[in-house]
Scaffold this motif. Structure first.
Motif, short mmCIF file in Angstrom:
data_model
loop_
_atom_site.label_atom_id
_atom_site.label_comp_id
_atom_site.label_asym_id
_atom_site.label_seq_id
_atom_site.Cartn_x
_atom_site.Cartn_y
_atom_site.Cartn_z
N ALA A 20 -36.53 -65.66 -17.57
CA ALA A 20 -38.01 -65.26 -17.29
C ALA A 20 -38.87 -65.94 -18.04
CB ALA A 20 -38.20 -63.79 -17.78
N ARG A 21 -40.24 -65.89 -17.75
CA ARG A 21 -41.43 -66.52 -18.37
C ARG A 21 -41.73 -65.59 -19.59
NH1 ARG A 21 -45.57 -68.58 -14.30
NH2 ARG A 21 -46.94 -68.69 -16.09
N VAL A 22 -41.95 -66.13 -20.91
CA VAL A 22 -42.36 -65.13 -21.99
C VAL A 22 -43.14 -66.20 -22.75
CG1 VAL A 22 -40.13 -63.73 -21.82
CG2 VAL A 22 -40.53 -65.74 -23.42
N HIS A 23 -44.11 -65.15 -23.40
CA HIS A 23 -44.94 -65.86 -24.42
C HIS A 23 -43.89 -66.20 -25.87
CE1 HIS A 23 -48.66 -65.42 -22.49
NE2 HIS A 23 -48.28 -64.30 -21.91
N TRP A 24 -44.47 -67.39 -26.11
CA TRP A 24 -43.85 -67.75 -27.69
C TRP A 24 -43.78 -66.52 -28.50
CZ3 TRP A 24 -40.35 -70.52 -29.62
CH2 TRP A 24 -40.24 -70.58 -30.76
N SER A 25 -44.90 -65.99 -28.65
CA SER A 25 -45.05 -64.66 -29.67
C SER A 25 -43.78 -63.91 -29.61
CB SER A 25 -46.18 -63.98 -29.65
OG SER A 25 -46.58 -63.53 -28.21
N GLU A 26 -43.40 -63.57 -28.26
CA GLU A 26 -42.16 -62.77 -28.22
C GLU A 26 -40.87 -63.26 -28.51
OE1 GLU A 26 -41.99 -60.94 -24.05
OE2 GLU A 26 -43.91 -62.00 -23.70
#
Length: 106
Positions: A20-26
């Motif tokens: 999946a695509r996730v934000h770096w913060s995650e």
């Protein structure tokens, strides 16, 4: 290394469905534990995850020597944090593999 083709297809499909695509913060807490691995845009993220799941040391070492697979560097982490970049991510315990989106190549 011999693998069952049916199991390989099933594992490939499982990895693909969990990518999946996730934000770096995650991902920052995983990075803090040294578990985030960069995968070059030149490689197929699911294929790399599959090779790691199969413990294909030859392929993994070759990619590492070519700089196509490596632990995420502090510079990469800071850059991605500043922009809260979205990355493709795939979990192959204990690692989280990440790959910048292909259109974001500099």
């Amino acid at each position: 290394m011999k693998t069952d083709p049916l199991k390989d297809t099933e594992l490939h499909d499982k990895i693909n469905s969990e990518t999946a695509r996730v934000h770096w913060s995650e991902l920052e807490r995983h990075f803090a534990h040294g578990a985030v691995v960069y995968v070059s845009e030149a490689l197929d993220l699911v294929e790399v995850a599959l090779r790691i799941a199969h413990d294909d040391k030859e392929a993994i070492n070759r990619w590492m020597n070519e700089g196509k697979v490596a632990k995420v560097s502090d510079v990469q982490a800071r850059t991605w944090q500043a922009a809260d970049t979205r990355l493709w991510a795939s979990v192959v315990s204990p690692f989280v593999l990440v790959q910048p989106e292909k259109h974001a190549v500099h």
